[in-house]
Design an enzyme around this catalytic site. Structure first.
Site, PDB file in Angstrom:
ATOM      1  N   SER A 170       0.810  -1.217   0.000  1.00 49.11           N
ATOM      2  CA  SER A 170       0.000   0.000   0.000  1.00 49.11           C
ATOM      3  C   SER A 170       0.842   1.265   0.000  1.00 49.11           C
ATOM      4  O   SER A 170       2.061   1.238   0.240  1.00 49.11           O
ATOM      5  CB  SER A 170      -0.946   0.041   1.213  1.00 49.11           C
ATOM      6  OG  SER A 170      -0.332   0.651   2.332  1.00 49.11           O
ATOM      7  N   VAL A 171       0.152   2.362  -0.220  1.00 48.12           N
ATOM      8  CA  VAL A 171       0.759   3.693  -0.236  1.00 48.12           C
ATOM      9  C   VAL A 171       1.366   4.073   1.116  1.00 48.12           C
ATOM     10  O   VAL A 171       2.268   4.918   1.197  1.00 48.12           O
ATOM     11  CB  VAL A 171      -0.310   4.736  -0.660  1.00 48.12           C
ATOM     12  CG1 VAL A 171      -1.381   4.877   0.417  1.00 48.12           C
ATOM     13  CG2 VAL A 171       0.302   6.080  -1.003  1.00 48.12           C
ATOM     14  N   LYS A 172       0.914   3.437   2.189  1.00 40.20           N
ATOM     15  CA  LYS A 172       1.337   3.820   3.537  1.00 40.20           C
ATOM     16  C   LYS A 172       2.789   3.462   3.842  1.00 40.20           C
ATOM     17  O   LYS A 172       3.364   3.976   4.808  1.00 40.20           O
ATOM     18  CB  LYS A 172       0.415   3.181   4.575  1.00 40.20           C
ATOM     19  CG  LYS A 172      -1.025   3.665   4.511  1.00 40.20           C
ATOM     20  CD  LYS A 172      -1.157   5.146   4.806  1.00 40.20           C
ATOM     21  CE  LYS A 172      -2.622   5.559   4.921  1.00 40.20           C
ATOM     22  NZ  LYS A 172      -2.788   6.986   5.283  1.00 40.20           N
ATOM     23  N   ASP A 173       3.405   2.599   3.035  1.00 44.22           N
ATOM     24  CA  ASP A 173       4.826   2.315   3.230  1.00 44.22           C
ATOM     25  C   ASP A 173       5.646   3.594   3.193  1.00 44.22           C
ATOM     26  O   ASP A 173       6.637   3.744   3.912  1.00 44.22           O
ATOM     27  CB  ASP A 173       5.341   1.375   2.137  1.00 44.22           C
ATOM     28  CG  ASP A 173       4.882  -0.058   2.323  1.00 44.22           C
ATOM     29  OD1 ASP A 173       4.024  -0.303   3.192  1.00 44.22           O
ATOM     30  OD2 ASP A 173       5.374  -0.930   1.585  1.00 44.22           O
TER      31      ASP A 173
END
Length: 322
Positions: free
Chosen positions: A36-39
């Site tokens: 996901s983008v949250k990395d």
């Protein structure tokens, strides 16, 4: 692993958007290591905390999450040897919860219906846990300016380079607001005429707050799409870069995510469906050539038991014909 965060592909969606004058480009954030983008934000915030000495070897990371930030924390904590304690609303898919535990994180489930500020609310619960553990560190994704900074420094820059600056609209829903705020600021500094559009689920606080500047607690409700919308104003959310907030229903997001899989072969989550629904609204109102960029935050693998399940969709009263 950490060196492979970012530099995700940007692809054109030709089947969902077949109009000759409409170009829709989607940033595939599922290519990040934890999916996901949250990395991006977790890596940025943890590295900053390590440099400043706030987070020390063997320490504990505590955070409230709808799953994706938690997966990034759990992954990086495993790599670096930190303990991870994650609180989340109980609406979060079982796949997300199981993934966090598989990576060694401790998961604390909280009622989705809990009111902001109450002891059972997942944000308050995370803060209480952190306060009880000496030397613990909170990512604080909702209020930490490093969240938006991560996207300003990486995602926004990547989009600018991948498009050559040829963008008319950027569409992204928000919860913490980090993605839309960081990317929106980076792009608007270079393209002042760019329009930033934010889809927001019915039941979230952001639509009314953007349009009225006030919070009507009577309009806050529950919704099924994960990772977007909010029941409180996140300090990370910068409305000065947003031009318009569009309200969508759960069914809108789920239908678009299912169409994306079947027509484009891209398996993405409900927030991706919400973003694409927003792109559809812009495309419909555009008569001149237009280029729309959006972000697909995570993978559909995290929602197999939910809106990708015909049985679940029918049980929730959602149409499965689209």
């Amino acid at each position: 692993m950490l060196d492979h965060i970012g530099s995700t592909p940007l692809v054109r969606l030709d089947k969902l958007f077949s109009q000759d004058h409409v170009t829709v480009l989607a940033k595939l954030e599922t290519f990040n290591p934890s999916g996901s983008v949250k990395d991006r934000i977790v890596k940025h915030i943890i590295e900053d905390a390590e440099r400043s000495g706030v987070l020390r070897s063997g320490g504990t990371i505590v955070e409230n999450t709808s799953g994706n930030t938690g997966a990034a924390i759990a992954m990086i904590a495993a790599i670096k040897g930190y303990r991870a304690i994650l609180t989340m609303p109980d609406k979060v898919s079982q796949e997300k919860q199981d993934a966090l535990r598989a990576l060694g994180a401790e998961v604390v489930r909280c009622p989705t219906s809990a009111q902001p500020g109450s002891p059972d609310h997942y944000v308050r619960r995370a803060r209480d846990i952190a306060a009880s553990i000496p030397g613990s560190f909170m990512i604080d994704q909702y209020d930490n300016p490093k969240n938006a900074e991560a996207h300003y420094l990486t995602t926004g820059k990547e989009i600018w380079e991948q498009t050559g600056g040829e963008i008319d609209y950027f569409v992204a829903s928000g919860s913490t607001g980090g993605t839309i705020s960081g990317i929106g600021r980076y792009l608007k500094e270079r393209l002042p005429d760019l329009k930033v559009i934010m889809p927001d689920p019915v039941g979230s606080i952001y639509h009314d707050y953007f349009n009225t500047g006030t919070v009507d607690h009577g309009k806050i409700g529950t919704y099924q799409v994960e990772g977007v919308g909010e029941d409180h104003i996140a300090e990370c959310m910068d409305f000065t870069v947003v031009d318009e907030v569009l309200q969508f229903e759960d069914a809108d997001a789920f239908a678009m995510a299912r169409r994306l899989a079947r027509q484009e072969g891209i398996f993405a989550g409900g927030s991706s469906g919400a973003n694409l629904w927003g792109c559809v609204q812009i495309a419909r109102r555009s008569d001149e050539p237009v280029t729309i960029v959006t972000v697909l935050p995570d993978s559909g693998l995290k929602y197999l038991s939910k809106f990708f399940s015909d049985r679940w969709m029918k049980a929730q009263g959602h149409d499965i014909s689209s």
